[in-house]
Enzyme design. Structure first.
Site, PDB file in Angstrom:
ATOM      1  N   LYS A   1       3.671  -8.378  40.109  1.00  0.00           N
ATOM      2  CA  LYS A   1       4.502  -6.968  39.244  1.00  0.00           C
ATOM      3  C   LYS A   1       5.222  -6.215  40.486  1.00  0.00           C
ATOM      4  O   LYS A   1       5.760  -5.369  40.061  1.00  0.00           O
ATOM      5  CB  LYS A   1       2.901  -6.804  38.990  1.00  0.00           C
ATOM      6  CG  LYS A   1       2.225  -7.490  37.484  1.00  0.00           C
ATOM      7  CD  LYS A   1       2.950  -7.924  36.587  1.00  0.00           C
ATOM      8  CE  LYS A   1       1.994  -8.406  35.116  1.00  0.00           C
ATOM      9  NZ  LYS A   1       2.608  -8.865  34.320  1.00  0.00           N
TER      10      LYS A   1
ATOM     11  N   ARG B   1      -7.522 -16.191  37.218  1.00  0.00           N
ATOM     12  CA  ARG B   1      -6.407 -16.522  37.055  1.00  0.00           C
ATOM     13  C   ARG B   1      -5.964 -17.815  38.114  1.00  0.00           C
ATOM     14  O   ARG B   1      -6.523 -18.495  38.582  1.00  0.00           O
ATOM     15  CB  ARG B   1      -5.531 -15.712  37.924  1.00  0.00           C
ATOM     16  CG  ARG B   1      -5.762 -14.257  37.211  1.00  0.00           C
ATOM     17  CD  ARG B   1      -4.260 -13.641  35.995  1.00  0.00           C
ATOM     18  NE  ARG B   1      -4.259 -12.959  35.688  1.00  0.00           N
ATOM     19  CZ  ARG B   1      -3.901 -12.161  34.639  1.00  0.00           C
ATOM     20  NH1 ARG B   1      -2.752 -12.885  34.651  1.00  0.00           N
ATOM     21  NH2 ARG B   1      -3.468 -10.914  34.223  1.00  0.00           N
TER      22      ARG B   1
END
Length: 533
Positions: A198, A319
């Protein structure tokens, strides 16, 4: 350009005898196991736990307040400034910390599949599994040369180094800092690997618009005939699941850019949420998780090594990280033409938005700027159950520039290429969170399939009296009553109350866009609310 001081310190670090450069995936897995960073699962993936932090730490993210970028950054709670002095001191501390380690892992990669706009990356990691994550999520070079400090951007990640807020100018022991002048991302105090991904997305969200390229928080796929589709939405709204369509080629699942050439993926891998993952519902993602993949915070059965994707003991934000090539129909290189269809995905916890509605251009701009969804449990620290949130452009945590910059670029491209835009609710139906049920995934797939194939273009619609959205009265594969949200509620009066409550939140949120044209403001429920009053 990097200053001599920063360059020299980095150069000294990378010349150390403790550096393992560009290790292949098999060696990184082996190193991770030897160092007891994780365990192998029955499907061959490496399973790791990220400890205290199982999601992003948005309150610990900073951008260095530098003269060359200061006037362009949208400073505030998302883009917090940190002084050059604080960054410089912390940078030196982190590098000194890393130089004391017996082993460091360094690799090259890229952000951006289009060679005209790509960013070369240097990734320096304290953990082998973090370097494996970076190898799988960023684009892998065709040939790996020796790593140098000459990349466009360098990530330096020291999870075991903790900042001292009283000395270092941070909010806690955790920090994620971007310096655009020094071309460095500095991360510490957290083991959550998603901070790397990110941070580079934030970097691209600053740099690409400078070159008239729209960066987007969306997934993308393309059909046999070259019809490209974009899926916008925050984490947990279904971008990865819904773009992984066996009948279409996957361009990517999360981060893309739209240039004059078309659409290209920023990443080289996928970072899929895998809570409640099953082969029946998501076979492509299920099969993609194999040797070389990384499972974060997934419960692993001790005796069998089997992942238990339904277990939320550690977090709901479980995840899986794997290379794009693990998806059988992935498009490599991940570039395609201009979009034909755009899907805005929202997980509405109020349970009042229609499952699908076709937007006018004005409504498309309104809902893009609004970016409404429900923040799902586990995505960020402190979130324990879904809550309503408005994330501008469906990605405000990652946008360094003012929102209007991205919105104006999208509006121009929608008009230029005559793109069909749909708003799809993957959230709740029949009542709000805790009362209703999550939208049935096969219904959502059927609606999106109909939208992509043009089957909704001529279908009769009814206008929602509160939100002003044109709702198709019929869609192949979906019961007609599901199409009209009010009909799924047992108490129509309760639906009206919740709908007006959400409409008011839309209105209040949109007040911050004081520079937006009236025709865009009037395309949302705020205008209808005012009329009703």
């Amino acid at each position: 350009m990097t200053t001599m001081n920063f360059s020299a310190e980095l150069s000294n670090l990378l010349k150390g005898k403790n550096i393992d450069k560009n290790l292949p995936v098999s060696r990184l897995v082996e190193k991770s196991l030897m160092r007891r960073e994780g365990v192998l699962t029955s499907n061959g993936a490496l399973s790791v736990n990220t400890g205290k932090y199982t999601g992003r730490s948005p309150k610990d993210k900073f951008i260095v307040d530098e003269k060359s970028v200061s006037d362009q950054i949208n400073w505030g709670a998302v883009n917090q400034p940190i002084s050059k002095k604080s960054f410089s001191g912390l940078y030196s501390k982190v590098l000194a910390h890393l130089q004391e380690k017996d082993e460091l892992f360094v690799s090259n990669g890229y952000a951006g599949a289009d060679a005209s706009y790509r960013l070369s990356l240097n990734v320096v990691n304290e953990y082998a599994w973090h370097n494996l994550f970076a190898r799988q999520l960023f684009i892998r070079p065709d040939s790996l040369e020796n790593t140098t400090e000459d990349a466009d951007f360098t990530i330096i990640y020291a999870p075991t180094f903790q900042a001292d807020p009283s000395e270092d100018g941070t909010n806690s022991e955790t920090f994620i800092i971007i310096s655009f002048e020094e071309r460095i991302v500095l991360i510490g105090g957290t083991e959550y690997a998603g901070e790397m991904k990110k941070s580079i997305f934030s970097v691209m969200n600053y740099m690409l618009p400078q070159r008239d390229v729209l960066s987007m928080h969306c997934s993308a796929n393309v059909g046999e005939e070259g019809d490209t589709a974009l899926f916008f939405g925050l984490s947990g709204t279904g971008k990865t699941t819904l773009s992984a369509d066996p009948t279409r080629y996957l361009i990517g699942d999360d981060e893309h850019a739209w240039s004059n050439n078309g659409v290209f993926n920023i990443e080289g891998g996928c970072y899929a949420k895998c809570i409640n993952l099953s082969y029946k519902k998501e076979p492509q993602i299920w099969d993609a998780i194999r040797f070389g993949s990384v499972l974060e915070n997934v419960h692993i059965e001790e005796k069998t090594g089997l992942p238990n994707y339904d277990n939320t003991e550690l977090t709901e934000n479980t995840r899986a990280a794997y290379p794009l090539e693990n998806i059988p129909n992935a498009l490599v290189p991940s570039e395609a033409g201009h979009p034909n269809t755009i899907i805005f995905l929202t997980a509405d916890a109020f349970g009042v938005l229609p499952p699908i509605s076709k937007l006018s251009k004005e409504q498309a701009m309104y809902h893009f700027l609004s970016g409404y969804t429900s923040k799902l449990a586990g995505t960020e620290r402190g979130i324990t159950e879904p809550e309503a949130t408005f994330s501008t452009c469906f990605g405000s945590p990652f946008l360094p520039l003012h929102a209007s910059r991205y919105a104006e670029m999208l509006g121009e491209k929608i008009m230029q290429h005559n793109v069909n835009v749909f708003l799809v609710n993957t959230g709740w139906s029949g009542g709000p969170y805790g009362v209703g049920e999550r939208m049935h995934l096969p219904y959502t797939r059927a609606m999106i399939q109909a939208a992509l194939q043009g089957e909704l273009d001529e279908v009769e619609t009814v206008i929602d009296p509160i939100f002003g959205l044109p709702i198709p009265i019929h869609c192949p594969g979906v019961p007609d009553d599901v199409m009209q949200p009010k009909q799924t509620w047992k108490d129509p009066a309760a639906y009206d109350q919740k709908a007006w409550e959400l409409a008011e939140q839309f209105r209040l949120n949109f007040e911050k866009f004081d520079d937006v044209s009236d025709y865009i403001k009037e395309a949302g429920p705020a205008f209808l609310t005012a009329k009703a009053e």
